[in-house]
Design a protein around this motif. Sequence first.
Motif, PDB file in Angstrom:
ATOM      1  N   TRP A 282     -14.746  -3.304  -7.597  1.00  0.00           N
ATOM      2  CA  TRP A 282     -14.193  -3.648  -6.408  1.00  0.00           C
ATOM      3  C   TRP A 282     -13.708  -2.357  -5.909  1.00  0.00           C
ATOM      4  N   GLU A 283     -14.478  -2.070  -4.755  1.00  0.00           N
ATOM      5  CA  GLU A 283     -14.488  -0.709  -4.044  1.00  0.00           C
ATOM      6  C   GLU A 283     -14.062  -0.920  -2.473  1.00  0.00           C
ATOM      7  N   THR A 284     -12.859  -0.377  -2.375  1.00  0.00           N
ATOM      8  CA  THR A 284     -12.241  -0.441  -0.952  1.00  0.00           C
ATOM      9  C   THR A 284     -12.985   0.513  -0.182  1.00  0.00           C
ATOM     10  N   GLU A 285     -13.679   0.048   1.001  1.00  0.00           N
ATOM     11  CA  GLU A 285     -14.527   0.787   1.738  1.00  0.00           C
ATOM     12  C   GLU A 285     -13.628   2.068   2.709  1.00  0.00           C
ATOM     13  N   LEU A 286     -14.171   3.119   2.699  1.00  0.00           N
ATOM     14  CA  LEU A 286     -13.634   4.319   3.312  1.00  0.00           C
ATOM     15  C   LEU A 286     -14.228   4.917   4.438  1.00  0.00           C
TER      16      LEU A 286
ATOM     17  N   GLY B 256     -11.013   0.260  -6.901  1.00  0.00           N
ATOM     18  CA  GLY B 256     -10.828   1.556  -6.221  1.00  0.00           C
ATOM     19  C   GLY B 256     -10.247   1.136  -4.748  1.00  0.00           C
ATOM     20  N   GLY B 257      -9.145   1.915  -4.514  1.00  0.00           N
ATOM     21  CA  GLY B 257      -8.472   1.779  -3.500  1.00  0.00           C
ATOM     22  C   GLY B 257      -7.414   3.012  -3.356  1.00  0.00           C
ATOM     23  N   TRP B 258      -6.370   2.691  -2.492  1.00  0.00           N
ATOM     24  CA  TRP B 258      -5.187   3.769  -2.237  1.00  0.00           C
ATOM     25  C   TRP B 258      -4.142   3.272  -1.667  1.00  0.00           C
ATOM     26  N   GLY B 259      -3.069   3.919  -1.541  1.00  0.00           N
ATOM     27  CA  GLY B 259      -1.837   3.640  -0.885  1.00  0.00           C
ATOM     28  C   GLY B 259      -1.274   2.460  -1.520  1.00  0.00           C
ATOM     29  N   SER B 260      -0.704   1.257  -0.953  1.00  0.00           N
ATOM     30  CA  SER B 260      -0.134   0.417  -1.570  1.00  0.00           C
ATOM     31  C   SER B 260      -0.914  -0.496  -2.306  1.00  0.00           C
ATOM     32  N   ALA B 261      -2.199  -0.525  -2.338  1.00  0.00           N
ATOM     33  CA  ALA B 261      -2.941  -1.401  -3.245  1.00  0.00           C
ATOM     34  C   ALA B 261      -2.858  -0.872  -4.448  1.00  0.00           C
ATOM     35  N   LEU B 262      -2.391   0.409  -5.146  1.00  0.00           N
ATOM     36  CA  LEU B 262      -2.438   0.916  -6.249  1.00  0.00           C
ATOM     37  C   LEU B 262      -1.014   0.493  -7.028  1.00  0.00           C
TER      38      LEU B 262
ATOM     39  N   LEU C 157       2.393  12.342  -0.099  1.00  0.00           N
ATOM     40  CA  LEU C 157       1.236  12.115  -0.346  1.00  0.00           C
ATOM     41  C   LEU C 157       0.550  10.920  -0.645  1.00  0.00           C
ATOM     42  N   GLU C 158      -0.511  10.479  -0.009  1.00  0.00           N
ATOM     43  CA  GLU C 158      -1.408   9.375  -0.381  1.00  0.00           C
ATOM     44  C   GLU C 158      -2.353   9.485  -1.141  1.00  0.00           C
ATOM     45  N   VAL C 159      -2.474   8.950  -2.339  1.00  0.00           N
ATOM     46  CA  VAL C 159      -3.483   8.856  -3.452  1.00  0.00           C
ATOM     47  C   VAL C 159      -4.546   7.934  -3.307  1.00  0.00           C
ATOM     48  N   GLY C 160      -5.813   8.178  -3.459  1.00  0.00           N
ATOM     49  CA  GLY C 160      -6.847   7.412  -3.652  1.00  0.00           C
ATOM     50  C   GLY C 160      -7.238   7.262  -5.154  1.00  0.00           C
ATOM     51  N   GLY C 161      -7.521   6.016  -5.763  1.00  0.00           N
ATOM     52  CA  GLY C 161      -7.798   6.183  -7.122  1.00  0.00           C
ATOM     53  C   GLY C 161      -8.452   4.901  -7.569  1.00  0.00           C
TER      54      GLY C 161
ATOM     55  N   GLY D 198      -5.682   1.235   6.726  1.00  0.00           N
ATOM     56  CA  GLY D 198      -5.334   1.560   5.334  1.00  0.00           C
ATOM     57  C   GLY D 198      -4.646   0.170   4.710  1.00  0.00           C
ATOM     58  N   PRO D 199      -4.383   0.175   3.371  1.00  0.00           N
ATOM     59  CA  PRO D 199      -3.845  -1.122   2.933  1.00  0.00           C
ATOM     60  C   PRO D 199      -2.266  -0.965   2.952  1.00  0.00           C
TER      61      PRO D 199
END
Length: 715
Positions: free
Chosen positions: A72-76, A238-244, A564-568, A125-126
């Motif tokens: 699942w890839e969050t579109e950026l 794959g996502g970022w922010g509060s989705a991690l 810092l906002e991390v994408g991972g 962003g999420p």
Amino acid sequence: MASGRNQAPGSPSGPRGGRPRGQRIALVVGVAALLVVAAGAFGLWLQRRGDPWARYRPVPLDPEKTYEVVLWETELPVAVLPDPLRLPEGPSPEPPYGPQGKASGQGEGDLGPRGAPQGPGSASGPGSPDAPDAGGPRDAPPVGPSAPGGRTPASQGAVQGPGRRGPNALTRRGQPPPVPPLEGPGPFTHREYLDQALRAFARQFPNVRVRVEWIPAREAAARLQRALADGKPPDVFGGWGSALLVRHPLQVPLNPYLGRAERRWYNPTALALYQADRRLWVWPRWVAPHTWWVRVGRVREAGLDPNALALTGWTYADVDRLAGLPGDEPGPGGAESQGAPSGTPQSPGARPGAGQADAPAGQGPGLTLWVGRADLPLEQLLRVRGVASPLAPSGAVLWAGPEGRAALAWLERLREHRLLEPVMEAAAAEWLAGDDPAVMAGGFTPALGRWLLERETGLVPRRLEEPPPPRPGTLPVPPLTRGGRAGGGGEGGSAADAADGDAAVPERWPLPPPPQVEPSGRVTGGLPSAGDPRRGEPLVPPDAEGLVLLPPPVPEGAPRPALLEVGGLMVFRQNRYRGDDHTQAAVELARFLSRWRTDVLTRRLLAVPADVTSLAAWRAESPLPAMYRRQLEHLVLGIWNRDARGRWQRLAVAYPVAPGAPGPEHEDVGRQVRPPLADFWAGEAGADGVIQRWGGSPAPEGGSPAPGDRSQAHP
């Protein structure tokens, strides 16, 4: 004769005593060792019973078996950004020519809300409440301008990545993989980038098939939570922010699969932000600092050192001093002290408009805050204070605590002296189109911050009528081969780099030494030079002009972390476990994508890749000037602070919520948090009124409400 050797002369014969004694000792030692082993095994059994993450271990993939992994890839938005200057009645200032000088239709994306760029931390962003669908229609390309990024095409040879000779094989005895070239000059959308990455992954792992499902950014966190509740999450997310997430029972930690040598290839701060119970939970791809800024010239005018300020962060007192607040006392800026008095004290219970006739107007440039999303500036100010989330699980507004009261009171004090300029939705287009940028500003998302910095450096035009000149990032960029530019000798690479391409890729994440304090009290430091690591370069050179990029300020004496906002990427198992080898296949996909040209994903953000291979590509191909690249590399590691013993340490916090804290529902934030703040920015509410509308207690020494103060209407 044999027995006589053990007897003294003249003594009677009898049984030998030495050997039985040794046997008894050996027996006791053996039993003790057996008990220790049994106790360890029993403890491990108990640990596995109560620890759902103790079962994972690396295993080789079966070459005769085909694995199907769901991603699942969050579109950026990375390729075509809706330009903030593209006003409804005006033309698009995007260049009319594409990467090859041909007509380009990639500048015609839809405007986001308020005409601002979208990206992590923004409305798409999420972690951003009330967000539009950043992914857009399923077949439409994501919005956002881009940079080169991708992977080696099949015609250019096999991919030289980690694990080529097996799941955990390292490249050249523990060295990071070289930078692969791309399948063309770009720009690439997120989907085009991922297609290249998966083709490269398939060449390295031909028996692993990847099924991709694209997730709109606004839906990412909620859809993942529903899938976890059903026990059927994707193999890789794959996502970022509060989705991690951290420590979910179905989440697979990194530790069994990430060796010590490979761990050095990642940004250590990005790994540490998502560490819990001594385990790592997120494979980082990029790190985007939320930045405020102030002009270098203004810092010098105020008697502060721009480089020291960038190294150690700033406080409310520094902002007061730089804004020109009357009667303010010098803050520490980048100096050694963290306990200097801040500016003029705030009178309790101040109300909007109260005292504006009596309070002297400031003589400085003031502070400009982007409040197109009303809660974002305060969210940044309170995350660096350690407030985990806007809302508690019970629905209570956490911002109504003492940290929120102090931040709002400080902003109100600036407003009373007419030194606070909030840029609201109605004025956003005019402010973005203006040619007089703010001297000191904040509240930006990483996407909007990137666009504004590019406008500042001339990478995008400032006026609608100006023809856009060709600029870095829109023309073809020579691909990087083995760590250097093709042909060598150009900017970002040399003939030596072309000959030995791995030289451009650091063997480990570059970690600069702590700052030094001169006898005069001046703080000095910077980053190691990319060309010569033994030579340090200041973040802001003494003769530089431009902007100092800083984290949100904090009160005097408080820690000063970077935001810092991390994408991972995260790996999950399902309730019905599919085996260690299937988990290994999912881990290999996450490992591969976490360090495969992630510089592409940072093209439209103020962000830095989180692995050394992509960092080398980012350094070589980013159009941003070197001074800003150094400041960003510094910010993504954290801000230097003194601990209780006076030793230097780096501090950083994750955005938008603390890892593991439940993220608030977008609708709840829009309903409970934003309306009082919108009234505050419009000058119709005071700090104490906002706190009371959030359910907080009145100020200890509050005054009566001002006429027309609607903040007291709904306690």
